[in-house]
Scaffold this motif. Structure first.
Motif, short mmCIF file in Angstrom:
data_model
loop_
_atom_site.label_atom_id
_atom_site.label_comp_id
_atom_site.label_asym_id
_atom_site.label_seq_id
_atom_site.Cartn_x
_atom_site.Cartn_y
_atom_site.Cartn_z
N THR A 95 -1.92 -7.75 -10.84
CA THR A 95 -2.26 -7.01 -9.61
C THR A 95 -3.61 -7.47 -9.06
O THR A 95 -3.81 -7.46 -7.84
N SER A 96 -4.54 -7.89 -9.92
CA SER A 96 -5.86 -8.32 -9.43
C SER A 96 -5.76 -9.62 -8.64
O SER A 96 -6.52 -9.84 -7.70
N MET A 97 -4.81 -10.48 -9.01
CA MET A 97 -4.65 -11.73 -8.25
C MET A 97 -4.13 -11.44 -6.85
O MET A 97 -4.47 -12.15 -5.89
N PHE A 98 -3.31 -10.40 -6.72
CA PHE A 98 -2.82 -10.03 -5.38
C PHE A 98 -3.93 -9.38 -4.56
O PHE A 98 -4.18 -9.76 -3.41
N SER A 99 -4.60 -8.39 -5.16
CA SER A 99 -5.60 -7.63 -4.39
C SER A 99 -6.87 -8.44 -4.16
O SER A 99 -7.46 -8.39 -3.07
N GLY A 100 -7.31 -9.19 -5.19
CA GLY A 100 -8.59 -9.90 -5.07
C GLY A 100 -8.55 -11.06 -4.11
O GLY A 100 -9.57 -11.41 -3.52
N VAL A 101 -7.39 -11.69 -3.95
CA VAL A 101 -7.30 -12.86 -3.08
C VAL A 101 -6.51 -12.54 -1.81
O VAL A 101 -7.03 -12.60 -0.69
N PHE A 102 -5.26 -12.15 -1.95
CA PHE A 102 -4.38 -11.95 -0.79
C PHE A 102 -4.84 -10.76 0.05
O PHE A 102 -4.98 -10.86 1.27
N PHE A 103 -5.09 -9.62 -0.59
CA PHE A 103 -5.45 -8.42 0.16
C PHE A 103 -6.85 -8.52 0.74
O PHE A 103 -7.07 -8.19 1.92
N ALA A 133 0.54 2.32 -9.95
CA ALA A 133 1.89 2.38 -9.38
C ALA A 133 2.88 1.56 -10.20
O ALA A 133 4.00 2.02 -10.47
N VAL A 134 2.48 0.37 -10.61
CA VAL A 134 3.38 -0.48 -11.41
C VAL A 134 3.65 0.16 -12.76
O VAL A 134 4.80 0.16 -13.25
N LEU A 135 2.63 0.71 -13.39
CA LEU A 135 2.82 1.40 -14.67
C LEU A 135 3.79 2.57 -14.51
O LEU A 135 4.62 2.83 -15.38
N SER A 136 3.67 3.27 -13.40
CA SER A 136 4.57 4.41 -13.15
C SER A 136 5.99 3.93 -12.85
O SER A 136 6.96 4.53 -13.32
N MET A 137 6.12 2.86 -12.07
CA MET A 137 7.45 2.34 -11.74
C MET A 137 8.16 1.82 -12.99
O MET A 137 9.37 2.02 -13.15
N LEU A 138 7.44 1.17 -13.87
CA LEU A 138 8.02 0.64 -15.11
C LEU A 138 8.16 1.72 -16.16
O LEU A 138 8.75 1.47 -17.22
N MET A 179 3.39 8.23 -14.99
CA MET A 179 3.36 7.39 -16.19
C MET A 179 3.63 8.25 -17.42
O MET A 179 3.27 9.41 -17.47
N TYR A 180 4.27 7.64 -18.40
CA TYR A 180 4.36 8.29 -19.69
C TYR A 180 2.98 8.22 -20.36
O TYR A 180 2.31 7.20 -20.29
N LEU A 181 2.60 9.29 -20.99
CA LEU A 181 1.32 9.32 -21.69
C LEU A 181 1.58 9.26 -23.19
O LEU A 181 2.50 9.90 -23.70
N GLY A 182 0.76 8.48 -23.88
CA GLY A 182 0.91 8.35 -25.31
C GLY A 182 0.48 9.60 -26.06
O GLY A 182 -0.02 10.57 -25.47
N LEU A 183 0.65 9.54 -27.36
CA LEU A 183 0.35 10.69 -28.21
C LEU A 183 -1.10 11.10 -28.11
O LEU A 183 -1.43 12.29 -28.12
N ASP A 184 -2.01 10.12 -27.99
CA ASP A 184 -3.43 10.45 -27.97
C ASP A 184 -3.87 11.10 -26.66
O ASP A 184 -4.92 11.75 -26.60
N LEU A 221 0.83 -1.21 0.00
CA LEU A 221 0.00 0.00 0.00
C LEU A 221 0.86 1.26 0.00
O LEU A 221 0.59 2.21 -0.74
N VAL A 222 1.91 1.28 0.82
CA VAL A 222 2.78 2.46 0.89
C VAL A 222 3.48 2.71 -0.44
O VAL A 222 3.51 3.83 -0.97
N VAL A 223 4.02 1.63 -1.00
CA VAL A 223 4.70 1.76 -2.30
C VAL A 223 3.71 2.19 -3.38
O VAL A 223 4.01 3.05 -4.22
N GLY A 224 2.51 1.60 -3.35
CA GLY A 224 1.49 1.96 -4.33
C GLY A 224 1.11 3.42 -4.25
O GLY A 224 0.99 4.11 -5.28
N ILE A 225 0.94 3.92 -3.05
CA ILE A 225 0.56 5.33 -2.87
C ILE A 225 1.69 6.25 -3.33
O ILE A 225 1.46 7.24 -4.03
N LEU A 226 2.93 5.93 -2.94
CA LEU A 226 4.06 6.78 -3.29
C LEU A 226 4.24 6.90 -4.80
O LEU A 226 4.48 7.98 -5.33
N TYR A 227 4.13 5.77 -5.50
CA TYR A 227 4.40 5.78 -6.93
C TYR A 227 3.17 6.15 -7.77
O TYR A 227 3.29 6.37 -8.97
N THR A 228 2.03 6.23 -7.13
CA THR A 228 0.83 6.71 -7.83
C THR A 228 0.71 8.23 -7.72
O THR A 228 0.20 8.89 -8.63
#
Length: 626
Positions: A583-591, A488-493, A126-131, A16-23
């Motif tokens: 990410t849905s497998m982590f949040s939907g089951v584990f979280f 967050a993952v899209l931003s980190m990558l 995140m990088y944003l595309g041309l559109d 959660l902390v990492v997700g918030i920071l990178y979002t």
């Protein structure tokens, strides 16, 4: 039974902390900026350049929010586009005294408004595309026939050299379009030359026929070799375009092949279309020449004499004049590879070159006769030449592998090798299509995409809360965490988000909630079968996991297929789709199980759970939620 150990909750908190920071950086938006980068390899952008930019802004009475040295460019951020345009003019005036010979590229750009403490954590938006961001789109047509003609010209020279080395006399070698014609006086010499060409030039096919009193051998490039030449030319042009666009500092530019002879270039966030066209259209050629080391040349270097006949005066990277002979020994066409490295004996930075057959023979002969002398590598851009490096020839060099050294730093060796590999285009190109997308249209697309994700999330959350009560609340929170982690993952990558990507994000919400629906229905089924509340929760999560895993793996396979074989918008959709499944497998089951365990796990005598109406089909009765 339904309790998580502390380490599992620690993982959830860290996520959660990492997700918030990178979002967070994605909520600050972008500010107009001016970017300064080098227009020539000889000119470096460093702290002194940053100081000059700051002084130019101060002299013009303009205040920048932030001036930073980011890699090989200086970026200055401003409050408004009005200040941005004034700043560009001021910086250009200070750094480029001669517009006809610019040493820097001063371009308009957009930078994130993220605070410094987030940037220090390497949290970027995140990088944003041309559109979504706006920018420019170019379609470039590569002249493939010119590439084949260039190859035929090179092969004609190689054939001439090979026949001379084998003492095979001919009556002339001419290139006619993409074929090479060699004339002979007798059939025996023709057959001998034909054998040499077939042995040494696998890319050529030959046809011979009488031509009056002479014999003519016509060599042409084989179809498979022609396709390989065209493919290599296209790839080299794409590499060259990547290197040039780096000067503009474009985040995640799209440069990809379309069809057999076209290249699509998309530059998100670029506001200066003219500057982008100028960078893409630049032509650079490389020549290897000998340094004139005569007394007259030394006098010309010191400014006490004139340049000797047959020589030219160029400037070295340090600004020192060098007198170079006009005779060209090699050009960039003779280089097949260039890599930076270190000398095994002196440990100084060097550039390792690989030459083609023709270049290897020429270099061997020249170096044999020029040991101890200097050889200059001259870069020509827009008609102006500059000496990139002038190393000393230490010994005869044969075999096509060359090592150049002398007064080079590691960075200079890397830059020189990069320039030698892709300093010029392999085939000429022209812009056949140009489209500009304004930032306002991109902002409208962002708003529409954001609204679709928001309304989709709200609709799913309302339904889940009404139908599954408290378990629906847990599912909705898990869904929000899934969205948080995905961004967050899209931003980190530093992935590029496009409009199809936002559509994939909305789709991921529906797919992610599916896991919680399976879990909730499984818990209800256990309750209908008479299981206790705690046992129903435990069995619901455990038994639903296999089904969730199977459905997500099959969907992931489809997403990976799109990612592997798709391109453009399809690839943008696939990136978000694949990451959303993970990410849905982590949040939907584990979280979500962590939330349920935190709420219900410590109640040893739990009698009921708030999961909506549980029907008992066999008796037609229902159990009301607690």
């Amino acid at each position: 039974m339904n309790r998580y150990p502390i380490w599992k909750y620690a993982i959830i908190v860290i996520a959660l902390v990492v997700g918030i920071l990178y979002t967070l950086p994605n909520f600050f938006g972008e500010a107009p900026a001016v970017q300064v980068s080098s227009a020539k390899v000889a000119i470096k952008v460093d702290r002194s350049t940053q100081t000059r930019v700051e002084e130019a802004l101060k002299t013009a009475g303009l205040a920048a929010d932030l001036v930073t040295l980011d890699g090989a460019s200086v970026k200055a951020r401003f409050d408004s586009t009005e200040v941005q345009l004034k700043a560009k003019d001021a910086i250009q005036k200070a750094l480029i005294p001669d517009p006809a010979n610019p040493g820097y590229v001063v371009a308009l750009n957009l930078l994130s408004r993220s605070p410094a403490w987030l940037t220090a954590l390497h949290a970027f938006p995140m990088y944003l595309g041309l559109d979504l961001r706006g920018g420019v789109h170019f379609m470039l047509q590569v002249d493939m026939q010119a590439a084949l003609t260039k190859k035929a010209e090179s092969l004609a020279g190689d054939i001439r050299t090979s026949l001379r080395e084998k003492n095979v006399r001919h009556s002339g070698i001419n290139r006619n379009a993409q074929t090479i014609e060699v004339r002979f006086r007798d059939a025996a010499t023709l057959n001998e030359a034909k054998a040499i060409i077939q042995d040494q030039f696998a890319d050529l096919q030959t046809v011979d026929a009488p031509d009056g009193t002479d014999y003519k051998l016509t060599a042409s490039i084989k179809p498979e070799a022609a396709r390989r030449v065209q493919d290599q030319s296209l790839k080299q042009n794409i590499t060259t375009l990547h290197n040039r666009i780096n000067e503009l500092g474009v985040a995640e530019p799209v440069i990809q092949q379309q069809g057999l002879d076209r290249i699509v270039v998309q530059l998100p966030g670029v506001q200066d279309t003219a500057k982008a066209k100028d960078i893409l259209g630049r032509t650079a050629t490389l020549e290897v020449r000998m340094v004139d080391e005569s007394s007259e040349a030394r006098a010309a270097e010191s400014g006490t004499g004139s340049v000797p006949f047959g020589s030219e005066r160029f400037l070295e990277t340090s600004g020192q004049p060098v007198i170079v002979k006009k005779q060209v020994i090699l050009t960039g066409e003779n280089l097949t590879d260039a890599q930076p490295g270190f000398d095994s004996q002196t440990q100084e930075a060097v550039v390792n070159l690989t030459l083609d057959a023709k270049g290897a023979r020429i270099f061997r002969d020249v170096t044999r006769e020029s040991i101890g002398k200097r050889m200059a590598i001259v870069l020509f851009e827009k008609g102006k030449g500059e000496v990139v490096t002038a190393p000393v020839i230490r010994s005869e060099i044969s075999g096509g592998r060359v090592q150049i050294s002398g007064r080079m730093t590691t960075v200079e060796a890397h830059d020189t090798s990069l320039l030698l590999r892709a300093g010029s285009l392999a085939a000429p190109m022209e812009i056949i299509e140009e489209t500009t997308i304004g930032p306002s249209l991109g902002a409208e697309n962002i708003a529409k995409g954001f609204n679709s994700v928001t309304y989709g999330f709200a609709a799913v959350a309302v339904f889940m809360c009404m139908y599954y009560m408290l378990f629906g609340v847990f599912s909705s929170i898990a869904l929000a965490v899934n969205l948080l982690l995905l961004v967050a993952v899209l931003s980190m990558l530093q992935a590029t988000l496009t409009l199809p990507g936002m559509a994939a994000m909305a789709l991921v919400l529906g797919m992610a909630i599916d896991a919680n629906v399976l879990i909730n229905e499984r818990v209800r089924e256990e309750l209908r079968n008479g299981a206790s509340a705690q046992a129903a929760i435990h069995a619901g999560y455990d038994r639903a996991w296999a089904t969730i895993l199977d459905s997500n793996v099959t969907t992931l396979i489809a997403g990976l297929a799109l990612l592997t074989f798709g391109s453009g918008p399809v690839r943008g959709f696939a990136v978000v789709h694949v990451l959303g499944i993970l990410t849905s497998m982590f949040s939907g089951v584990f979280f979500s199980r962590g939330l349920v365990n935190l709420w219900y796990g410590r109640q040893n005598k739990l009698k009921s759970v708030s999961i909506g109406t549980v029907w008992r089909p066999e008796s037609g009765t229902q159990v009301k939620p607690s």
